[in-house]
Scaffold this motif. Structure first.
Motif, short mmCIF file in Angstrom:
data_model
loop_
_atom_site.label_atom_id
_atom_site.label_comp_id
_atom_site.label_asym_id
_atom_site.label_seq_id
_atom_site.Cartn_x
_atom_site.Cartn_y
_atom_site.Cartn_z
N UNK A 137 0.84 -1.20 0.00
CA UNK A 137 0.00 0.00 0.00
C UNK A 137 0.88 1.26 0.00
N UNK A 138 1.91 1.26 0.84
CA UNK A 138 2.83 2.41 0.87
C UNK A 138 3.52 2.58 -0.44
N UNK A 139 3.95 1.49 -1.06
CA UNK A 139 4.65 1.55 -2.33
C UNK A 139 3.73 2.05 -3.44
N UNK A 140 2.45 1.59 -3.42
CA UNK A 140 1.52 2.00 -4.45
C UNK A 140 1.11 3.46 -4.30
N UNK A 141 1.22 4.01 -3.11
CA UNK A 141 0.87 5.43 -2.88
C UNK A 141 2.04 6.33 -3.23
N UNK A 142 3.16 5.74 -3.62
CA UNK A 142 4.29 6.54 -4.06
C UNK A 142 5.30 6.78 -2.98
#
Length: 144
Positions: A137-142
């Motif tokens: 989730x953190x990675x997908x949020x940038x």
């Protein structure tokens, strides 16, 4: 497994040792019972030899009398051994019951340990999945 410790491990080890001790007692009693069975067979064989000797030596009255006395003593000895065998068989049966109870106690604790390990692994995998989901989730949020 790292991080997992079965809280009843000492009790389980104690149960295992108790079971081993009871099994040793059982095996000793079985060996003694088998020795008594062999002794009965030996006495029976000796009795048959005396009967054969009595048939062969019909004319020797003194020998016949002494062989008959010996035969009588042999029969008494055989009865004592049979009685002892019966008592030993009872001991073996009682010891088998004790051994089976100890096995049951050990298996109960081992089953509990297996269940706790499965629960620990399941919780560990769930926590691991939560961490991976959070990282995803953190990675997908940038963010990194």
């Amino acid at each position: 497994m790292k991080g997992y410790k079965f809280k009843f491990e000492k009790i389980l080890n104690l149960r295992i040792r108790q079971e081993e001790q009871e099994e040793d007692k059982y095996l000793i009693l079985k060996k003694e019972l088998n020795a008594l069975k062999n002794k009965i067979k030996t006495l029976e064989s000796e009795k048959e030899n005396i009967f054969k000797h009595l048939r062969d030596q019909e004319n020797d009255l003194a020998l016949n009398i002494s062989l008959r006395r010996y035969l009588k003593n042999l029969k008494l000895k055989q009865e004592r051994v049979r009685k002892e065998k019966k008592e030993k068989k009872k001991e073996v049966d009682e010891q088998l019951d004790i051994l089976l109870e100890k096995k049951k106690e050990r298996k109960t604790l081992e089953k509990l340990k297996e269940q706790e390990i499965e629960k620990f692994v399941k919780e560990f995998l769930e926590d691991e999945q939560k961490e991976l989901d959070e990282l995803g989730r953190l990675y997908s949020m940038g963010g990194r």
